[in-house]
Design a protein around this motif. Structure first.
Motif, short mmCIF file in Angstrom:
data_model
loop_
_atom_site.label_atom_id
_atom_site.label_comp_id
_atom_site.label_asym_id
_atom_site.label_seq_id
_atom_site.Cartn_x
_atom_site.Cartn_y
_atom_site.Cartn_z
N GLY A 42 30.54 51.73 28.38
CA GLY A 42 30.15 51.37 27.07
C GLY A 42 28.89 52.41 26.63
N VAL A 43 28.33 52.13 25.45
CA VAL A 43 27.51 53.03 25.12
C VAL A 43 26.08 52.81 25.80
CG1 VAL A 43 25.92 53.70 23.05
CG2 VAL A 43 28.36 52.96 22.59
N LYS A 44 25.71 51.50 26.30
CA LYS A 44 24.41 51.40 26.80
C LYS A 44 24.63 50.92 28.33
CE LYS A 44 21.74 50.24 22.81
NZ LYS A 44 20.99 49.28 22.05
N VAL A 45 25.83 50.24 28.69
CA VAL A 45 25.81 49.82 30.09
C VAL A 45 27.83 49.91 30.40
CG1 VAL A 45 24.38 47.65 29.76
CG2 VAL A 45 26.58 47.46 29.02
N HIS A 46 27.95 49.80 31.67
CA HIS A 46 29.32 49.76 31.89
C HIS A 46 29.65 48.38 32.42
CE1 HIS A 46 32.79 51.10 34.06
NE2 HIS A 46 32.61 52.51 33.71
N GLY A 47 31.08 48.43 32.08
CA GLY A 47 31.67 46.97 32.46
C GLY A 47 31.56 46.63 33.92
N ARG A 48 31.38 47.53 34.86
CA ARG A 48 31.47 47.34 36.32
C ARG A 48 30.40 46.43 36.73
NH1 ARG A 48 29.41 52.57 36.74
NH2 ARG A 48 31.79 53.62 36.73
N ASP A 49 29.36 46.45 35.79
CA ASP A 49 28.10 45.63 36.25
C ASP A 49 28.45 44.16 35.88
OD1 ASP A 49 26.66 48.10 36.38
OD2 ASP A 49 25.65 48.04 34.46
N PHE A 50 29.47 43.91 35.14
CA PHE A 50 29.85 42.68 35.21
C PHE A 50 30.91 42.23 35.96
CE2 PHE A 50 27.92 44.24 31.35
CZ PHE A 50 26.64 43.34 31.09
N ILE A 51 31.21 42.86 36.83
CA ILE A 51 32.59 42.47 37.63
C ILE A 51 32.18 41.33 38.53
CG2 ILE A 51 33.97 43.05 39.58
CD1 ILE A 51 34.01 46.06 38.45
N PRO A 52 30.93 41.05 39.18
CA PRO A 52 30.91 39.81 39.93
C PRO A 52 30.91 38.75 38.99
CG PRO A 52 29.08 41.43 40.52
CD PRO A 52 29.91 42.16 39.38
N LYS A 53 30.35 38.62 38.03
CA LYS A 53 30.44 37.38 37.06
C LYS A 53 31.93 37.11 36.62
CE LYS A 53 29.40 34.46 33.77
NZ LYS A 53 28.89 33.16 34.06
N ALA A 54 32.79 38.24 36.37
CA ALA A 54 34.17 38.17 36.22
C ALA A 54 34.96 37.50 37.27
CB ALA A 54 34.80 39.24 35.59
N LEU A 55 34.58 38.01 38.39
CA LEU A 55 35.27 37.26 39.62
C LEU A 55 34.86 35.98 40.01
CD1 LEU A 55 34.65 40.43 42.05
CD2 LEU A 55 36.80 39.91 40.99
N ALA A 56 33.71 35.67 39.64
CA ALA A 56 33.22 34.22 39.63
C ALA A 56 33.88 33.26 38.73
CB ALA A 56 31.65 34.08 39.46
N ASN A 57 34.40 33.83 37.71
CA ASN A 57 34.87 32.88 36.60
C ASN A 57 36.46 33.07 36.81
OD1 ASN A 57 32.65 32.43 35.27
ND2 ASN A 57 32.85 33.95 33.69
N GLY A 58 36.95 33.81 37.84
CA GLY A 58 38.29 33.53 38.22
C GLY A 58 39.30 34.87 37.85
N ALA A 59 38.55 36.06 37.57
CA ALA A 59 39.50 37.40 37.32
C ALA A 59 40.27 37.39 38.53
CB ALA A 59 38.41 38.48 36.99
N ALA A 60 41.57 37.97 38.02
CA ALA A 60 42.55 38.07 39.00
C ALA A 60 43.08 39.72 39.31
CB ALA A 60 44.18 37.34 38.54
N VAL A 61 42.42 40.31 38.30
CA VAL A 61 42.79 41.82 38.48
C VAL A 61 41.60 42.37 37.68
CG1 VAL A 61 44.23 43.67 37.74
CG2 VAL A 61 45.26 41.69 38.27
N ILE A 62 41.18 43.60 38.21
CA ILE A 62 40.00 44.39 37.55
C ILE A 62 40.64 45.93 37.20
CG2 ILE A 62 37.95 45.61 37.79
CD1 ILE A 62 37.59 42.48 38.17
N LEU A 63 40.39 45.95 35.86
CA LEU A 63 40.85 47.33 35.11
C LEU A 63 39.59 48.08 34.91
CD1 LEU A 63 42.81 49.41 33.73
CD2 LEU A 63 42.71 47.94 31.96
N THR A 64 39.46 49.30 35.53
CA THR A 64 38.26 50.18 35.26
C THR A 64 38.45 51.66 35.58
OG1 THR A 64 35.98 50.21 35.79
CG2 THR A 64 37.64 49.97 37.64
N ASP A 65 37.56 52.49 35.56
CA ASP A 65 37.86 53.85 35.56
C ASP A 65 37.50 54.62 36.85
OD1 ASP A 65 34.90 53.62 35.25
OD2 ASP A 65 34.91 54.96 33.61
N ALA A 66 36.84 53.47 37.76
CA ALA A 66 36.39 54.37 39.21
C ALA A 66 36.51 53.14 40.21
CB ALA A 66 34.90 54.82 39.07
N PRO A 67 36.99 53.70 41.47
CA PRO A 67 37.19 52.54 42.49
C PRO A 67 35.96 51.77 42.76
CG PRO A 67 37.73 55.02 43.29
CD PRO A 67 37.16 55.13 41.86
N VAL A 68 36.26 50.57 42.73
CA VAL A 68 35.34 49.60 43.17
C VAL A 68 35.94 48.45 44.30
CG1 VAL A 68 34.17 49.49 40.86
CG2 VAL A 68 36.19 48.13 41.46
#
Length: 483
Positions: A42-68
């Motif tokens: 994003g302009v100010k933050v990167h979505g990778r910072d919110f991956i833990p929150k997404a996983l906690a909510n049940g995310a089954a797949v992560i789409l991003t631009d760098a390995p995590v």
């Protein structure tokens, strides 16, 4: 739908291809079990910072631009936003059969709405999508964005198609084009209105702003598509050249247009008499809109419809009865002496210039304007807008307009450098009351900047505020004081 279905023909090697995907989102707060979470830069933050929150909510797949590291499949691509748009188009597969995208600095909202009205007048199931929301008939659904994020956009297209909409006109913002939000949209026509200074808080320079708009013709439209371009500016000419180089069918319009040529525009009290030529045939009619720029928007919509094969008689009939767009030169009332109060969205130098020029031929007395500039946005336009107001208006009231995190006094000070003789009234409601109170017979009051918007953003708080309602209240107070 399986993950393999969402990534069909993408050429990606993926684990758990049979995994069932129940939704997609780029907002970690909206993740539900089985969702793909797109962790985008994003302009100010990167979505990778919110991956833990997404996983906690049940995310089954992560789409991003760098390995995590994650306990679920991670899809890594250079342009995750573009892939998300294509995945969203597969997840929400239905779209109206005929989609027109319109880009430009000013006029997008009016043009898509006018096109919707022209289509509806021809008996087509039509809708439009943009800054004002999704409009179909008398129903308006507010979205909050000119071009919604890719998932929301595809969901809206799928729903509209399911409701029977066959023709959709949509705005294509520079943000939406640069951020790949429209990559999954199956377009038939792209159109261009104009290009002037705006959004330089987001784009690093004007060249990037232009390049982002250009993507509509160089990337988003298929080679079988049609480009309809206003060529009254050098930028329109460049858009047309790029579209031709791509092999697109190109139609041009405007005072310099080849296919639709404007011959004459004569202002009337509440309308304009227009003479234009469509492919060699002249037409003369009255269009119930104020301001030359509105005529350009209306004729842009007409050119799109005519090129698509809508009957000339039907298009001309619709032009004669076009309804205005909320917050675009919208008359909210008038004094007992018939001095009108108009609200407009103009918030750029070019937009303010066109607004003031539009009002002048319809005004016997003074043109009074109230405006401000937004905080945390392109600061270079502030003094420029002050100069334009000083040159075009008879009386200026500088006020606040969404100061956000900035000191509003400093914003007003920057504007006043261009119009040092202006009045300064910080409170926007008080500024409107003062403007209405000073109206005399023959005058016109323009309240610029917010248009259809219903909030004033101070800090991180959006306070309810509607220029139209404030204008009506001020007129009522003035009338009550006379009794």
């Amino acid at each position: 739908m399986t993950l393999a279905d969402l990534l069909l023909d993408e050429g990606l090697a993926i684990d758990d291809a049979d995994l069932t995907v129940r939704g997609l989102t780029l907002d970690s707060r909206k993740v539900e079990p089985g969702f793909v979470f797109a962790a985008l830069p994003g302009v100010k933050v990167h979505g990778r910072d919110f991956i833990p929150k997404a996983l906690a909510n049940g995310a089954a797949v992560i789409l991003t631009d760098a390995p995590v590291e994650a306990p679920v499949p991670v899809i890594v691509v250079d342009e995750p936003a573009a892939l998300l748009a294509r995945m969203a188009a597969r997840f929400h597969p239905r779209q109206p059969g005929h989609i027109v995208a319109i880009t430009g600095t000013n006029g997008k909202s009016s043009t898509v709405e006018f096109l919707r009205q022209i289509w509806a007048g021809a008996g087509l199931e039509a809708a439009c999508l943009g800054t004002l929301g999704v409009t179909r008939g008398d129903n308006v659904e507010v979205t909050g964005y000119t071009t919604p994020d890719a998932v929301a956009l595809q969901a809206a297209l799928d729903r509209l198609a399911g409701e029977g909409v066959t023709h959709l006109a949509m705005e294509a913002s520079s943000h939406g084009l640069k951020q790949h939000r429209m990559d999954g949209v199956r377009l038939q026509v792209g159109a261009f209105t104009n290009l002037t200074q705006d959004h330089l808080d987001y784009h690093p320079d004007f060249a990037d702003y232009f390049a982002s708009k250009l993507k509509l013709f160089t990337e988003r439209l298929p080679v079988t598509g049609r480009a309809v371009i206003n060529v009254d500016s050098e930028w329109g000419g460049k858009m047309a050249d790029a579209a031709r180089a791509r092999g697109l069918e190109v139609l041009t319009l405007g005072w310099r247009g080849r296919d639709l040529t404007i011959r004459e525009i004569t202002p009337r009290a509440a309308s304009q008499s227009v003479v234009f030529s469509w492919r060699g045939t002249d037409h003369a009619l009255d269009i119930p809109l104020v301001g030359e720029f509105q005529i350009l928007n209306a004729l842009g919509a007409a050119a799109i419809a005519l090129a698509d094969g809508v009957a000339e008689a039907s298009v001309l009939a619709s032009l004669k009865t076009l309804g205005g767009v909320p917050g675009r030169l919208e008359k909210v009332g008038e004094t007992a002496d018939k001095a009108p109060v108009l609200v407009d969205y103009a918030h750029t130098p070019d937009g303010l210039d066109k607004l003031l020029r539009a009002a002048r031929p319809h005004t016997r007395g003074r043109v009074i304007v109230i405006f401000g500039c937004g905080g945390d946005r392109d600061a270079s336009k502030r003094s420029k807008m002050g100069v334009i107001a000083a040159n075009q208006a008879d009386h200026i009231i500088v006020t606040d307009d969404n100061p956000r995190s900035e000191d509003p006094a400093l914003i007003r000070q920057a504007i006043l450098k261009g119009c040092p003789q202006a009045e300064e009234i910080a409170d926007r409601a008080e500024a409107i009351r003062h403007g209405v109170a000073m109206l005399r017979a023959g005058d016109c009051l323009l309240i610029a900047g917010k248009g259809h918007e219903t909030g004033q953003t101070v800090g991180d708080v959006v306070h309810p505020f509607d220029d139209r309602e404030q204008g009506r209240q001020a007129l009522a107070e003035r009338e009550a004081a006379r009794v």
